[in-house]
Design a protein around this motif. Structure first.
Motif, short mmCIF file in Angstrom:
data_model
loop_
_atom_site.label_atom_id
_atom_site.label_comp_id
_atom_site.label_asym_id
_atom_site.label_seq_id
_atom_site.Cartn_x
_atom_site.Cartn_y
_atom_site.Cartn_z
N THR A 1 0.84 -1.20 0.00
CA THR A 1 0.00 0.00 0.00
C THR A 1 0.88 1.25 0.00
O THR A 1 0.60 2.21 -0.73
N VAL A 2 1.93 1.23 0.79
CA VAL A 2 2.87 2.37 0.81
C VAL A 2 3.53 2.51 -0.55
O VAL A 2 3.68 3.62 -1.08
N GLY A 3 3.92 1.41 -1.14
CA GLY A 3 4.55 1.43 -2.46
C GLY A 3 3.63 1.99 -3.52
O GLY A 3 4.04 2.82 -4.34
N ASN A 4 2.38 1.56 -3.51
CA ASN A 4 1.41 2.09 -4.48
C ASN A 4 1.17 3.58 -4.26
O ASN A 4 1.07 4.34 -5.22
N GLY A 5 1.10 3.99 -3.01
CA GLY A 5 0.95 5.41 -2.70
C GLY A 5 2.14 6.21 -3.21
O GLY A 5 1.98 7.30 -3.77
N TRP A 6 3.34 5.66 -3.03
CA TRP A 6 4.56 6.32 -3.49
C TRP A 6 4.57 6.45 -5.01
O TRP A 6 4.92 7.50 -5.57
N ILE A 7 4.15 5.39 -5.70
CA ILE A 7 4.13 5.40 -7.16
C ILE A 7 3.14 6.46 -7.67
O ILE A 7 3.45 7.23 -8.58
N VAL A 8 1.96 6.53 -7.07
CA VAL A 8 0.98 7.53 -7.48
C VAL A 8 1.47 8.94 -7.15
O VAL A 8 1.34 9.86 -7.96
N PHE A 9 2.07 9.11 -5.98
CA PHE A 9 2.63 10.41 -5.61
C PHE A 9 3.68 10.85 -6.63
O PHE A 9 3.68 12.00 -7.08
N GLN A 10 4.58 9.93 -6.99
CA GLN A 10 5.59 10.25 -8.00
C GLN A 10 4.93 10.65 -9.32
O GLN A 10 5.37 11.59 -9.97
N ALA A 11 3.90 9.92 -9.71
CA ALA A 11 3.21 10.22 -10.96
C ALA A 11 2.64 11.64 -10.93
O ALA A 11 2.74 12.38 -11.92
N LEU A 12 2.06 12.02 -9.81
CA LEU A 12 1.49 13.36 -9.68
C LEU A 12 2.58 14.43 -9.73
O LEU A 12 2.42 15.46 -10.40
N VAL A 13 3.69 14.20 -9.05
CA VAL A 13 4.79 15.17 -9.04
C VAL A 13 5.39 15.31 -10.44
O VAL A 13 5.61 16.42 -10.93
N VAL A 14 5.63 14.18 -11.09
CA VAL A 14 6.22 14.21 -12.43
C VAL A 14 5.26 14.86 -13.43
O VAL A 14 5.67 15.64 -14.28
N GLY A 15 3.98 14.56 -13.30
CA GLY A 15 2.99 15.20 -14.17
C GLY A 15 2.96 16.70 -13.97
O GLY A 15 2.90 17.48 -14.93
N ALA A 16 3.00 17.14 -12.71
CA ALA A 16 3.01 18.58 -12.42
C ALA A 16 4.28 19.23 -12.96
O ALA A 16 4.24 20.34 -13.51
N MET A 17 5.41 18.54 -12.82
CA MET A 17 6.67 19.07 -13.32
C MET A 17 6.60 19.24 -14.84
O MET A 17 7.04 20.26 -15.39
N GLY A 18 6.04 18.25 -15.51
CA GLY A 18 5.87 18.35 -16.96
C GLY A 18 4.97 19.51 -17.34
O GLY A 18 5.23 20.21 -18.33
N ALA A 19 3.93 19.76 -16.55
CA ALA A 19 3.02 20.87 -16.83
C ALA A 19 3.74 22.21 -16.69
O ALA A 19 3.55 23.12 -17.51
N VAL A 20 4.56 22.35 -15.67
CA VAL A 20 5.32 23.60 -15.48
C VAL A 20 6.34 23.76 -16.60
O VAL A 20 6.55 24.86 -17.12
#
Length: 139
Positions: free
Chosen positions: A112-131
């Protein structure tokens, strides 16, 4: 408009139009590099916490470290290449989508922690791409 202006942005001049883009690229380098090195250095510790197999962590760590070095090269160019930045943005978008798909499909059978980390990374990377995209449009 010269051919140079069509594909690159000059680093000289009174007002730099690439400041946001350069900052976003440097942030990408720092976060991605730290993440990659973390996967390499802490893989055996993260194994039980994240539930991601060691070979996957090592492969991701190597990829992220090399990718961060390439983005650093892109960000340090006097004239930032629009094409290279477009590739960075596309790879960040692909990484974000792949992270969510990986969790939805339970492809890594992470904790569960791993899946949360993967989704968190996806959100951060997506936001970085948007900026980065916003920075590219300002050029």
């Amino acid at each position: 408009m010269s051919s140079q202006n069509a594909s690159t942005v000059p680093a000289t001049g009174t007002a730099r139009s690439d400041g946001l883009l350069r900052a976003a690229l440097v942030a990408d380098v720092i976060l991605t590099g730290a993440n990659g090195i973390g996967y390499l250095a802490l893989a055996t510790v993260l194994d039980s916490l994240l539930g991601v197999p060691l070979p996957v962590q090592y492969a991701v760590g190597v990829f992220l470290t090399v990718y961060a070095l390439w983005v650093l090269t892109v960000s340090r160019q006097e004239d930032i290449s629009r094409g290279a930045v477009t590739v960075v943005i596309a790879l960040n978008a692909a990484w974000a989508v792949a992270g969510v798909v990986t969790v939805v499909l339970d492809a890594l059978t992470a904790t569960t922690v791993g899946n949360g980390w993967i989704v968190f990374q996806a959100l951060v990377v997506g936001a970085m791409g948007a900026v980065q995209y916003a920075g590219l449009r300002r050029m």
